[in-house]
Design a protein around this motif. Structure first.
Motif, PDB file in Angstrom:
ATOM      1  N   GLN A  98       0.836  -1.203   0.000  1.00 40.11           N
ATOM      2  CA  GLN A  98       0.000   0.000   0.000  1.00 40.11           C
ATOM      3  C   GLN A  98       0.872   1.254   0.000  1.00 40.11           C
ATOM      4  OE1 GLN A  98      -3.514   0.156  -0.182  1.00 40.11           O
ATOM      5  NE2 GLN A  98      -2.982   2.265  -0.623  1.00 40.11           N
ATOM      6  N   THR A  99       1.954   1.239   0.771  1.00 38.45           N
ATOM      7  CA  THR A  99       2.877   2.373   0.800  1.00 38.45           C
ATOM      8  C   THR A  99       3.507   2.581  -0.575  1.00 38.45           C
ATOM      9  OG1 THR A  99       3.345   2.021   3.135  1.00 38.45           O
ATOM     10  CG2 THR A  99       4.965   3.290   1.895  1.00 38.45           C
ATOM     11  N   MET A 100       3.915   1.486  -1.204  1.00 38.64           N
ATOM     12  CA  MET A 100       4.507   1.597  -2.536  1.00 38.64           C
ATOM     13  C   MET A 100       3.493   2.136  -3.546  1.00 38.64           C
ATOM     14  SD  MET A 100       6.809  -1.903  -2.583  1.00 38.64           S
ATOM     15  CE  MET A 100       7.080  -1.839  -4.320  1.00 38.64           C
ATOM     16  N   LEU A 101       2.247   1.676  -3.447  1.00 39.33           N
ATOM     17  CA  LEU A 101       1.202   2.159  -4.340  1.00 39.33           C
ATOM     18  C   LEU A 101       0.922   3.637  -4.106  1.00 39.33           C
ATOM     19  CD1 LEU A 101      -0.937   1.569  -6.479  1.00 39.33           C
ATOM     20  CD2 LEU A 101      -2.468   0.844  -4.637  1.00 39.33           C
ATOM     21  N   ASP A 102       0.871   4.048  -2.852  1.00 34.98           N
ATOM     22  CA  ASP A 102       0.664   5.466  -2.538  1.00 34.98           C
ATOM     23  C   ASP A 102       1.783   6.321  -3.121  1.00 34.98           C
ATOM     24  OD1 ASP A 102      -1.635   4.772  -1.162  1.00 34.98           O
ATOM     25  OD2 ASP A 102      -0.711   4.903   0.822  1.00 34.98           O
ATOM     26  N   ARG A 111       3.762  10.035  -7.343  1.00 33.29           N
ATOM     27  CA  ARG A 111       4.690  10.322  -8.447  1.00 33.29           C
ATOM     28  C   ARG A 111       3.923  10.500  -9.753  1.00 33.29           C
ATOM     29  NH1 ARG A 111       8.473  13.003 -10.501  1.00 33.29           N
ATOM     30  NH2 ARG A 111       9.840  11.897 -11.930  1.00 33.29           N
ATOM     31  N   LEU A 112       2.895   9.674  -9.972  1.00 33.22           N
ATOM     32  CA  LEU A 112       2.070   9.795 -11.167  1.00 33.22           C
ATOM     33  C   LEU A 112       1.375  11.151 -11.211  1.00 33.22           C
ATOM     34  CD1 LEU A 112       0.814   8.583 -13.708  1.00 33.22           C
ATOM     35  CD2 LEU A 112      -0.940   7.547 -12.248  1.00 33.22           C
ATOM     36  N   ALA A 113       0.841  11.589 -10.098  1.00 30.12           N
ATOM     37  CA  ALA A 113       0.177  12.895 -10.035  1.00 30.12           C
ATOM     38  C   ALA A 113       1.171  14.012 -10.343  1.00 30.12           C
ATOM     39  CB  ALA A 113      -0.458  13.106  -8.662  1.00 30.12           C
ATOM     40  N   GLN A 114       2.404  13.885  -9.825  1.00 28.08           N
ATOM     41  CA  GLN A 114       3.433  14.884 -10.114  1.00 28.08           C
ATOM     42  C   GLN A 114       3.771  14.909 -11.601  1.00 28.08           C
ATOM     43  OE1 GLN A 114       6.501  13.476  -7.495  1.00 28.08           O
ATOM     44  NE2 GLN A 114       5.795  14.692  -5.746  1.00 28.08           N
ATOM     45  N   LEU A 115       3.912  13.746 -12.186  1.00 31.06           N
ATOM     46  CA  LEU A 115       4.234  13.668 -13.618  1.00 31.06           C
ATOM     47  C   LEU A 115       3.089  14.199 -14.479  1.00 31.06           C
ATOM     48  CD1 LEU A 115       6.039  10.211 -13.732  1.00 31.06           C
ATOM     49  CD2 LEU A 115       7.083  12.463 -14.068  1.00 31.06           C
TER      50      LEU A 115
END
Length: 77
Positions: free
Chosen positions: A47-51, A56-60
């Protein structure tokens, strides 16, 4: 005399009970081993890795949007 008899009966009953408990424990352990189970800690790690990946996806995506806006601005000039 009755106490001795009762004690003997209880001892005779106790052994099958222990055998049954042992067999059930072994059977359940085998069944759990065959299941594809994951620990709570592993789920929390995932879950931490997914978060982190979502962050990172939102930043990109924001960076891409900014670049697209800049490109459109330059194209219109």
């Amino acid at each position: 005399m009755i106490e001795v008899l009762v004690q003997a009966i209880l001892e005779q009953i106790e052994q099958p009970k222990k055998d049954l408990e042992h067999n059930l424990h072994a059977l359940l352990s085998e069944a759990v081993t065959k299941m594809d189970l994951v620990s709570k800690e592993e789920i929390q790690r995932q879950q931490t890795m997914l978060d982190n990946a979502n962050l990172r996806l939102a930043q990109l995506q924001a960076q891409l949007q900014a670049l697209e806006t800049e490109l459109q601005r330059q194209s219109s000039n």
